[in-house]
Write an enzyme that holds these catalytic residues in place. Structure first.
Site, PDB file in Angstrom:
ATOM      1  N   SER A   1      53.328  44.802  42.229  1.00 46.68           N
ATOM      2  CA  SER A   1      52.295  45.832  42.244  1.00 46.68           C
ATOM      3  C   SER A   1      52.939  47.221  42.298  1.00 46.68           C
ATOM      4  CB  SER A   1      51.332  45.578  43.409  1.00 46.68           C
ATOM      5  OG  SER A   1      50.130  46.290  43.240  1.00 46.68           O
TER       6      SER A   1
ATOM      7  N   ASP B   1      44.712  39.599  35.372  1.00 43.94           N
ATOM      8  CA  ASP B   1      44.928  40.537  36.481  1.00 43.94           C
ATOM      9  C   ASP B   1      43.748  41.509  36.545  1.00 43.94           C
ATOM     10  OD1 ASP B   1      45.795  42.499  38.250  1.00 43.94           O
ATOM     11  OD2 ASP B   1      47.843  42.511  37.495  1.00 43.94           O
TER      12      ASP B   1
ATOM     13  N   HIS C   1      46.467  38.847  39.921  1.00 41.84           N
ATOM     14  CA  HIS C   1      47.393  39.920  40.273  1.00 41.84           C
ATOM     15  C   HIS C   1      48.496  39.474  41.216  1.00 41.84           C
ATOM     16  CE1 HIS C   1      48.608  44.102  40.895  1.00 41.84           C
ATOM     17  NE2 HIS C   1      48.640  43.863  42.195  1.00 41.84           N
TER      18      HIS C   1
END
Length: 444
Positions: free
Chosen positions: A268, A360, A394
């Site tokens: 991330s 995602d 994600h």
């Protein structure tokens, strides 16, 4: 030991407690047994779950339960039918109901989620003492097919499973070196070992479990926080890449770390930091970018005479689903509208691995990886590899991590949609974890 409140909840749901591994009931052929191999196991290692002593074609339900050190309960279940010999092998028998369907050998562990009495959308995290205590999973085998919300049938057998994040001999060092904070995990033996810096996203604090697993797999791994820990800034403020360079310099010089360069793995926000590190810090020669962006995000980045402004989230674009979960997939500004925010990856001399989920819902990480690759190709570079997984969200973590449909966001205080489908996501975690290690070993 189970806490008093948690023990009462366990007793109400699962019946009287008996020592793990002991038979608790009988099929027509004798005492039912439940076994797990290998035992104990590393948390990223697959296990085989089998039952014996059942009646031919007997209907049973397998349940898994974890009680964390904070006394939070996570559970899962799957329904099976024994074969004509009264045997059950989870690796070969399809689940007929429960939290997953079909033949998924690790399905019970992959679908662990907060129990019905717990706050939903919590992530299952291991205990803080990673080198001294395993994550314990209690398995129980029940007669019949238990439907959601119903009291399970008679307990036939139980077995406890110890899932370790640290193999014997892994050394843990809490780091306070100059400005650098974090935890260094060293594999057993004299080394030297390939060195890797491990970065997570904007949740802040110190996250150690991936670095500990990397050390168990032969890497000298530094779990590096960058805000929200000890005397580091408590909130996201402008980043100065010199902090990360100091960490890279420390790891590179460590006597247990071999050169000529070190690696970095980031998820991330940690992913675009990993890209910035391989672009600007020469000692970083391998970078794994998981679910990230090709531009600097959330806050401005400075390094010597370099300045990268950030792309931000437009909170007006948040979609609230009927469940109350927030969908952030359309909130991040287009980096192409802020060209100065894009990381000049063409300057990177090392190797880059992009790992993305095609579903995602927090970042369009597949698009951002493709944009990064397009830029590299334009400059005649081929120092990259892309792992792109359908049905994957994600939070791509080591395979010990159960799927999370949504996770409560630190800043928004609400659950945020992660994306993906449970089993596809977890198979992607299993595959990418193996390939990440291969990539790091190859280029370090």
């Amino acid at each position: 030991m189970l806490g008093r409140t948690a023990f009462g909840l366990w007793r109400a749901r699962y019946g009287p407690w008996r020592r793990p591994g002991k038979s608790c009931g009988r099929g027509k052929r004798g005492a039912a047994t439940l076994s797990v191999t290998p035992q104990p196991s590393l948390a990223d290692e697959p296990v085989c779950i089998r039952a014996a002593g059942l009646s031919p074609h007997q209907k049973v339900t397998l349940r898994a339960l974890v009680l964390t050190e904070n006394e939070q309960m996570f559970d899962s279940s799957a329904q099976f039918r024994a074969d004509d010999r009264g045997l059950l092998d989870v690796g070969r028998s399809p689940s007929l109901g429960g939290d997953y369907l079909g033949v998924v050998p690790m399905g019970l562990l992959w679908t662990l989620s907060p129990a019905s009495m717990e706050t939903p959308y919590q992530k299952l995290r291991p205990c803080t003492n990673l080198t001294g205590r395993p994550l314990r999973v209690d398995l129980s085998l029940h007669s019949g097919h238990t439907q959601a919300g119903m009291i399970p049938g008679q307990i036939l057998a139980k077995q406890a499973v110890d899932r370790w994040y640290s193999k014997p001999g892994v050394r843990w060092i809490r780091l306070r070196e100059g400005r650098v904070r974090g935890s260094l995990f060293l594999p057993p033996g004299d080394g030297p070992f390939p060195g890797v810096i491990d970065l997570f996203g904007d949740e802040g604090g110190l996250t150690e479990f991936r670095a500990c697993l990397l050390a168990s797999r032969g890497f000298a791994a530094l779990a590096l926080p960058y805000f929200g820990f000890e005397d580091l800034p408590m909130t996201l403020v402008d980043f100065h890449l010199e902090y990360f360079e100091e960490a890279a310099e420390y790891l590179w010089k460590h006597p247990k770390v071999k050169g000529p360069g070190i690696g970095v793995i980031g998820s991330s926000k940690g992913a675009d930091l990993a890209l910035s590190m391989i672009t600007f810090i020469p000692k970083v020669t391998a970078s794994v970018c998981i679910s990230g962006c090709n531009a600097n995000t959330l806050t401005d980045l400075y390094y010597k005479d370099v300045y990268l402004p950030c792309v931000t989230h437009n909170l007006d674009e948040i979609i609230r689903l009927d469940s109350g979960v927030l969908d952030l997939s359309g909130t991040l500004s287009d980096p192409n509208e802020n060209q100065k925010s894009i990381i000049p990856l063409e300057k990177a001399e090392g190797h880059i691995l992009f790992v993305v989920g095609e579903d995602d819902k927090i970042l369009n990480s597949k698009l951002f990886a493709e944009e990064a690759i397009k830029r590299l190709n334009t400059h005649g570079k081929n120092n990259y590899k892309l792992l792109s997984y359908p049905g994957t969200g994600h939070h791509i973590e080591p395979p010990c991590s159960p799927y999370c449909f949504a996770v409560i966001d630190r800043f928004l205080g609400h659950p945020v949609l992660s994306g993906g489908e449970p089993i596809k996501h977890c198979y992607a975690q299993e595959d990418s974890w193996r390939k990440i290690q291969e990539f790091l070993h190859l280029h370090l």
